[in-house]
Design an enzyme around this catalytic site. Structure first.
Site, mmCIF file in Angstrom:
data_model
loop_
_atom_site.group_PDB
_atom_site.id
_atom_site.type_symbol
_atom_site.label_atom_id
_atom_site.label_comp_id
_atom_site.label_asym_id
_atom_site.label_seq_id
_atom_site.Cartn_x
_atom_site.Cartn_y
_atom_site.Cartn_z
ATOM 1 N N ASP A 37 -33.728 57.409 -1.163
ATOM 2 C CA ASP A 37 -33.784 56.661 0.102
ATOM 3 C C ASP A 37 -33.659 57.632 1.280
ATOM 4 O OD1 ASP A 37 -33.064 53.373 0.793
ATOM 5 O OD2 ASP A 37 -32.968 54.862 2.405
ATOM 6 N N ASP A 138 -45.408 38.089 0.349
ATOM 7 C CA ASP A 138 -46.401 37.014 0.506
ATOM 8 C C ASP A 138 -47.241 37.200 1.771
ATOM 9 O OD1 ASP A 138 -44.442 36.381 2.391
ATOM 10 O OD2 ASP A 138 -44.048 34.371 1.636
ATOM 11 N N GLU A 139 -46.795 38.063 2.684
ATOM 12 C CA GLU A 139 -47.492 38.194 3.972
ATOM 13 C C GLU A 139 -48.887 38.791 3.814
ATOM 14 O OE1 GLU A 139 -45.328 39.346 7.376
ATOM 15 O OE2 GLU A 139 -43.445 38.558 6.619
HETATM 16 P P1 NAD Z 1 -35.140 47.087 4.315
HETATM 17 O O1 NAD Z 1 -35.859 47.421 5.579
HETATM 18 O O2 NAD Z 1 -33.830 46.396 4.373
HETATM 19 O O3 NAD Z 1 -34.910 48.437 3.470
HETATM 20 C C1 NAD Z 1 -35.883 49.427 3.348
HETATM 21 C C2 NAD Z 1 -35.251 50.654 2.703
HETATM 22 O O4 NAD Z 1 -36.263 51.646 2.527
HETATM 23 C C3 NAD Z 1 -34.156 51.289 3.546
HETATM 24 O O5 NAD Z 1 -33.052 51.649 2.736
HETATM 25 C C4 NAD Z 1 -34.817 52.526 4.135
HETATM 26 O O6 NAD Z 1 -33.897 53.584 4.408
HETATM 27 C C5 NAD Z 1 -35.781 52.888 3.015
HETATM 28 N N1 NAD Z 1 -36.921 53.675 3.514
HETATM 29 C C6 NAD Z 1 -37.717 53.377 4.576
HETATM 30 N N2 NAD Z 1 -38.639 54.349 4.743
HETATM 31 C C7 NAD Z 1 -38.429 55.262 3.754
HETATM 32 C C8 NAD Z 1 -39.059 56.475 3.394
HETATM 33 N N3 NAD Z 1 -40.090 56.956 4.098
HETATM 34 N N4 NAD Z 1 -38.602 57.144 2.324
HETATM 35 C C9 NAD Z 1 -37.550 56.668 1.604
HETATM 36 N N5 NAD Z 1 -36.895 55.528 1.909
HETATM 37 C C10 NAD Z 1 -37.328 54.833 2.974
HETATM 38 O O7 NAD Z 1 -36.206 46.277 3.463
HETATM 39 P P2 NAD Z 1 -35.983 45.041 2.471
HETATM 40 O O8 NAD Z 1 -35.959 43.787 3.243
HETATM 41 O O9 NAD Z 1 -34.894 45.359 1.533
HETATM 42 O O10 NAD Z 1 -37.380 45.086 1.692
HETATM 43 C C11 NAD Z 1 -37.535 45.899 0.537
HETATM 44 C C12 NAD Z 1 -38.955 45.730 -0.001
HETATM 45 O O11 NAD Z 1 -39.203 44.360 -0.301
HETATM 46 C C13 NAD Z 1 -40.038 46.154 0.996
HETATM 47 O O12 NAD Z 1 -41.044 46.812 0.285
HETATM 48 C C14 NAD Z 1 -40.553 44.840 1.566
HETATM 49 O O13 NAD Z 1 -41.899 44.941 1.952
HETATM 50 C C15 NAD Z 1 -40.376 43.911 0.371
HETATM 51 N N6 NAD Z 1 -40.169 42.477 0.680
HETATM 52 C C16 NAD Z 1 -39.172 42.115 1.541
HETATM 53 C C17 NAD Z 1 -38.948 40.759 1.785
HETATM 54 C C18 NAD Z 1 -37.847 40.288 2.718
HETATM 55 O O14 NAD Z 1 -37.755 39.087 3.000
HETATM 56 N N7 NAD Z 1 -36.979 41.160 3.207
HETATM 57 C C19 NAD Z 1 -39.741 39.797 1.151
HETATM 58 C C20 NAD Z 1 -40.756 40.224 0.289
HETATM 59 C C21 NAD Z 1 -40.942 41.576 0.043
HETATM 60 O O1 TDX Z 2 -35.234 36.316 16.446
HETATM 61 C C1 TDX Z 2 -36.075 35.775 15.711
HETATM 62 N N1 TDX Z 2 -36.562 34.545 16.050
HETATM 63 C C2 TDX Z 2 -37.516 33.894 15.319
HETATM 64 O O2 TDX Z 2 -37.931 32.775 15.665
HETATM 65 C C3 TDX Z 2 -36.574 36.409 14.517
HETATM 66 C C4 TDX Z 2 -36.073 37.765 14.091
HETATM 67 C C5 TDX Z 2 -37.519 35.738 13.772
HETATM 68 N N2 TDX Z 2 -37.996 34.527 14.173
HETATM 69 C C6 TDX Z 2 -39.012 33.846 13.330
HETATM 70 C C7 TDX Z 2 -40.225 34.682 12.984
HETATM 71 C C8 TDX Z 2 -40.604 34.160 11.610
HETATM 72 O O3 TDX Z 2 -41.406 32.998 11.748
HETATM 73 O O4 TDX Z 2 -38.365 33.574 12.088
HETATM 74 C C9 TDX Z 2 -39.266 33.761 10.982
HETATM 75 C C10 TDX Z 2 -38.683 34.811 10.059
HETATM 76 O O5 TDX Z 2 -38.753 36.051 10.751
HETATM 77 P P1 TDX Z 2 -38.274 37.427 10.058
HETATM 78 O O6 TDX Z 2 -36.889 37.260 9.563
HETATM 79 O O7 TDX Z 2 -38.582 38.520 11.007
HETATM 80 O O8 TDX Z 2 -39.187 37.486 8.763
HETATM 81 P P2 TDX Z 2 -40.786 37.472 8.564
HETATM 82 O O9 TDX Z 2 -41.492 37.953 9.755
HETATM 83 O O10 TDX Z 2 -41.157 36.107 8.043
HETATM 84 O O11 TDX Z 2 -40.922 38.569 7.398
HETATM 85 C C11 TDX Z 2 -39.958 38.630 6.309
HETATM 86 O O12 TDX Z 2 -40.435 38.012 5.149
HETATM 87 C C12 TDX Z 2 -41.446 38.665 4.426
HETATM 88 C C13 TDX Z 2 -39.541 40.060 6.017
HETATM 89 O O13 TDX Z 2 -39.110 40.669 7.217
HETATM 90 C C14 TDX Z 2 -40.680 40.825 5.389
HETATM 91 O O14 TDX Z 2 -40.237 42.126 5.009
HETATM 92 C C15 TDX Z 2 -41.136 40.114 4.157
HETATM 93 O O15 TDX Z 2 -42.244 40.757 3.604
#
Ligand code: NAD
Ligand code: TDX
Length: 372
Positions: A37, A138-139
């Site tokens: 990381d 899913d995006e």
């Molecule tokens: P996050 O942003 O919380 O964590 C990302 C991690 O990756 C961090 O620890 C960061 O330090 C590390 N990182 C970033 N750039 C890097 C690099 N160049 N080299 C090494 N490490 C690096 O993200 P998350 O929400 O935990 O998401 C993790 C994965 O799941 C992502 O691939 C994201 O696209 C996917 N995902 C997230 C969601 C969601 O709702 N959060 C949903 C579906 C898929």
């Molecule tokens: O302050 C806010 N107000 C608001 O209305 C924020 C931060 C978000 N939103 C809305 C935007 C979206 O419709 O809420 C919804 C969720 O927003 P996020 O938490 O930013 O998530 P989203 O953009 O849906 O993307 C997330 O889900 C898919 C994760 O960030 C992605 O990493 C993942 O792939």
């Protein structure tokens, strides 16, 4: 796959990665876990404190943009499994600064694939089995109208944000390494996660932090946008199923069958916070700026702000393939998962205070000012 694996978890100090490392080290204690990381703003070694002392665990502070560091680590640790979480993951940041998303999500994924190809396919000392599991979203499928069927694995890709486009590109690269080089890969495309250790720039943790510190709860647009929410541990269980039972080369959609309008989620959250403060007098002392500490409704903080550029209206996941083929089924419903998350946030104030990012907050307040 079975037996002891040597697993590299990229992005393991982030939200889902850290939950996954905890989940995996409890379930498969004989597997070696090497977290790689870069510790960007979203990565936090504190997320991994509970596993840090394990003898089968190692943390490596390095960047997936450094191809030779990946190569060296794979050689040194004889890695046979990669679970690839590392990414720039926040849609708003991808609107602000898309370049970092192309670098990490596309070039970084390609660096990992090239190193995996060298050690697993081209090498005379290749391990007998290997797996590259790619964690996606899913995006990549774009946005849905109110009556559209949920995304299946056959839905055509139509990414709308720089974040989604960069993830789509990485999905295609992973697929191509299976088709062209015979690499054993699996991909999961998951809906919105929530739970402990989520960085408070994403909807649910941001709203909790703002509610208890008495700051506005910014709703983009009219709040009618819909997301399908999954508790983070259920995502980890889903990845486990895909890795252990999924067809190599296949993609599986994971979701919660749990669609909510943003405004409804925030209103529900406000009610839960009011109820938590009513049940526990100590919270008013801990968070004196919260409306709930002063006998007011948390909902009074709801503020409609300018919409996100290109804001996808609805996501919904059809997880039938993972359910029928792999026996995937979320264990938490939204009520139980949400309560676990709220309790965790209320009990971990020091964690979220330490990770807030000041400069980015300035950009957000400039670009998402109150509507009207
Ligand atoms: P996050 O942003 O919380 O964590 C990302 C991690 O990756 C961090 O620890 C960061 O330090 C590390 N990182 C970033 N750039 C890097 C690099 N160049 N080299 C090494 N490490 C690096 O993200 P998350 O929400 O935990 O998401 C993790 C994965 O799941 C992502 O691939 C994201 O696209 C996917 N995902 C997230 C969601 C969601 O709702 N959060 C949903 C579906 C898929
Ligand atoms: O302050 C806010 N107000 C608001 O209305 C924020 C931060 C978000 N939103 C809305 C935007 C979206 O419709 O809420 C919804 C969720 O927003 P996020 O938490 O930013 O998530 P989203 O953009 O849906 O993307 C997330 O889900 C898919 C994760 O960030 C992605 O990493 C993942 O792939």
């Amino acid at each position: 796959m079975s037996g002891s694996r040597k697993v590299m978890v990229t992005g393991g100090a982030g939200f889902i990665g850290a939950n996954f490392v905890r989940y995996w080290s409890e379930k498969y204690p004989t597997d070696r876990i090497v977290v790689l990381d870069a510790l960007t703003y979203a990565g936090n070694p504190a997320n991994l404190e509970s596993v840090a002392a394990g003898e089968n665990y190692r943390f490596v502070h390095d960047n997936i943009l450094d191809a030779s560091a990946i190569d060296e680590l794979m050689q040194q640790e004889q890695i046979d499994t990669i679970v690839h979480f590392a990414a720039e993951s926040h849609v708003d940041r991808s609107i602000h600064e898309p370049d970092a998303f192309i670098q990490t999500n596309v070039i970084g994924t390609n660096n990992l694939l090239m190193a995996a190809r060298k050690h697993w396919i081209d090498s005379d000392n290749a391990p007998t089995t290997h797996l590259f599991h790619h964690v996606s979203t899913d995006e990549v499928y774009g946005t849905l109208g109110p009556d559209d069927p949920a995304f299946t694995e056959q839905t055509l890709y139509a990414p709308n944000s720089p974040y989604a486009a960069s993830k789509a590109a990485s999905d295609h690269l992973v697929r191509s390494y299976h088709h062209t080089f015979g690499m054993q890969v699996t991909t999961s495309n998951c809906s919105n996660n929530y739970g402990p250790y989520q960085f408070p720039e994403k909807l649910i943790p941001l709203m909790i932090v703002n509610a208890v510190t008495g700051k506005p709860l910014p709703i983009y647009g009219d709040g009618s946008n819909i997301r399908d929410w999954l508790y983070v541990e259920d995502h980890c269980r889903g990845i486990d199923r895909v890795m252990n039972k999924g067809h190599r080369g296949a993609t599986y959609n994971l979701g919660g069958n749990n669609e909510w309008r943003n405004i409804d989620i925030v209103n529900q959250l406000c009610k839960s916070i009011d109820a938590a403060f009513a049940a526990n007098a100590h919270l008013a002392e801990q968070f004196p700026d919260a409306p709930a500490a002063k006998g007011k409704n948390t909902e009074s903080l709801v503020t409609f702000v300018k919409d996100r550029l290109g804001h996808d209206w609805r996501y919904a996941i059809d997880a039938t393939l993972a359910e029928t083929e792999l026996g995937y089924e979320p264990q938490e419903n939204f009520e139980s998962g949400f309560q676990l998350t709220l309790d965790w946030m209320l009990n971990n104030e020091a964690w979220w205070r330490a990770v807030m990012d000041g400069s980015y907050r300035d950009w957000i307040s400039k670009n998402y000012s109150a509507a009207g």
